[in-house]
Design an enzyme around this catalytic site. Structure first.
Site, mmCIF file in Angstrom:
data_model
loop_
_atom_site.group_PDB
_atom_site.id
_atom_site.type_symbol
_atom_site.label_atom_id
_atom_site.label_comp_id
_atom_site.label_asym_id
_atom_site.label_seq_id
_atom_site.Cartn_x
_atom_site.Cartn_y
_atom_site.Cartn_z
ATOM 1 N N ASN A 42 0.992 -1.194 -0.014
ATOM 2 C CA ASN A 42 -0.081 -0.049 0.066
ATOM 3 C C ASN A 42 0.956 1.168 0.126
ATOM 4 O OD1 ASN A 42 0.542 -0.666 2.766
ATOM 5 N ND2 ASN A 42 -1.159 0.628 3.615
ATOM 6 N N ILE A 43 0.422 2.276 -0.822
ATOM 7 C CA ILE A 43 0.935 3.563 -0.654
ATOM 8 C C ILE A 43 0.267 4.704 -0.474
ATOM 9 C CG2 ILE A 43 2.540 5.070 -2.349
ATOM 10 C CD1 ILE A 43 2.733 2.400 -4.203
ATOM 11 N N GLU A 44 0.466 5.233 0.666
ATOM 12 C CA GLU A 44 -0.537 6.290 1.100
ATOM 13 C C GLU A 44 -0.154 7.587 0.641
ATOM 14 O OE1 GLU A 44 -0.916 5.753 5.255
ATOM 15 O OE2 GLU A 44 -2.350 4.022 5.013
ATOM 16 N N CYS A 53 -4.022 0.648 -2.857
ATOM 17 C CA CYS A 53 -3.845 -0.615 -1.813
ATOM 18 C C CYS A 53 -2.755 -1.537 -2.470
ATOM 19 C CB CYS A 53 -5.233 -1.316 -1.799
ATOM 20 S SG CYS A 53 -6.539 -0.540 -1.053
ATOM 21 N N GLU A 55 -2.843 -4.702 -2.941
ATOM 22 C CA GLU A 55 -3.448 -5.647 -4.079
ATOM 23 C C GLU A 55 -3.404 -4.740 -5.294
ATOM 24 O OE1 GLU A 55 -4.771 -4.824 -1.221
ATOM 25 O OE2 GLU A 55 -6.236 -6.319 -0.285
ATOM 26 N N CYS A 89 -10.268 -4.933 0.351
ATOM 27 C CA CYS A 89 -11.373 -4.155 0.302
ATOM 28 C C CYS A 89 -12.311 -4.208 -0.879
ATOM 29 C CB CYS A 89 -10.896 -2.562 0.381
ATOM 30 S SG CYS A 89 -10.422 -1.979 -1.216
ATOM 31 N N CYS A 92 -10.620 -3.281 -4.446
ATOM 32 C CA CYS A 92 -9.655 -4.382 -5.013
ATOM 33 C C CYS A 92 -10.541 -5.388 -5.255
ATOM 34 C CB CYS A 92 -8.909 -4.401 -3.646
ATOM 35 S SG CYS A 92 -7.445 -3.104 -3.530
HETATM 36 N N1 THU Z 1 -5.322 -1.205 2.476
HETATM 37 C C1 THU Z 1 -4.746 -2.262 1.442
HETATM 38 O O1 THU Z 1 -3.698 -1.996 0.936
HETATM 39 N N2 THU Z 1 -5.554 -3.114 1.144
HETATM 40 C C2 THU Z 1 -6.684 -3.352 1.358
HETATM 41 O O2 THU Z 1 -7.640 -4.270 0.889
HETATM 42 C C3 THU Z 1 -7.561 -2.669 2.605
HETATM 43 C C4 THU Z 1 -6.702 -1.367 2.950
HETATM 44 C C5 THU Z 1 -4.671 -0.300 2.940
HETATM 45 C C6 THU Z 1 -4.906 1.260 2.452
HETATM 46 C C7 THU Z 1 -4.555 2.145 3.452
HETATM 47 O O3 THU Z 1 -3.153 2.484 3.138
HETATM 48 C C8 THU Z 1 -4.371 1.248 4.518
HETATM 49 O O4 THU Z 1 -4.485 -0.010 4.166
HETATM 50 C C9 THU Z 1 -5.684 1.415 5.667
HETATM 51 O O5 THU Z 1 -6.895 1.673 5.144
#
Ligand code: THU
Length: 135
Positions: A42-44, A53, A55, A89, A92
């Site tokens: 994941n890359i915020e 996300c 995935e 999520c 995804c």
């Molecule tokens: N996130 C994912 O990488 N995959 C998911 O299926 C659910 C959420 C990440 C997004 C965000 O960076 C962090 O988790 C919290 O939501």
């Protein structure tokens, strides 16, 4: 590549997670129909909605390299040292729908202590909307 090997790759990919805002780090690893493997994290973003996300990072890497059918994807997610059954999520799941046969895509999640749970995309996204609806 078996379920455990792929989950271990997802756990490794999680180390690259950029999650300074949520502190929830996620890694993903997938296998395509020809056996190619891609990973992602994941890359915020300071503008939260720009977050990607793990995935989707892995899927977009695969698709951008010419692979459009995913057979299996493993996800390792959690805060800090702990990972616990990080189910994908909704967004995804829908992106997985685009690049798989729903009954054939295996989704692997784990508790970080060795227990793996395996579902098909069809189980996690029933009655889904996909590309063939637009044909
Ligand atoms: N996130 C994912 O990488 N995959 C998911 O299926 C659910 C959420 C990440 C997004 C965000 O960076 C962090 O988790 C919290 O939501």
């Amino acid at each position: 590549m078996n379920e455990k090997e792929l989950f271990d790759l997802a756990t490794e990919a999680r180390k690259s997670a950029y999650a300074p805002y949520s502190s929830y780090q996620v890694g993903a690893a997938l296998v395509t129909e020809d056996g190619s493997v891609y990973t992602g994290c994941n890359i915020e973003n300071a503008s939260y909605g720009a977050t990607n996300c793990a995935e989707r990072t892995a899927i977009f890497k695969a698709v951008s390299e010419g692979h459009r059918k995913i057979k299996m994807i493993a996800i390792a997610g959690g805060s800090g040292d702990k990972t616990n059954f990080a189910f994908p999520c909704g967004i995804c799941r829908q992106v997985m729908r685009e690049f798989s046969e729903p009954g054939e895509l295996k989704i692997v999640v784990g508790d970080g202590r060795g227990e793996l749970r395996i579902h098909t995309l069809e189980e996690l996204l029933p009655e889904s909307f996909g590309p063939e609806k637009l044909e």
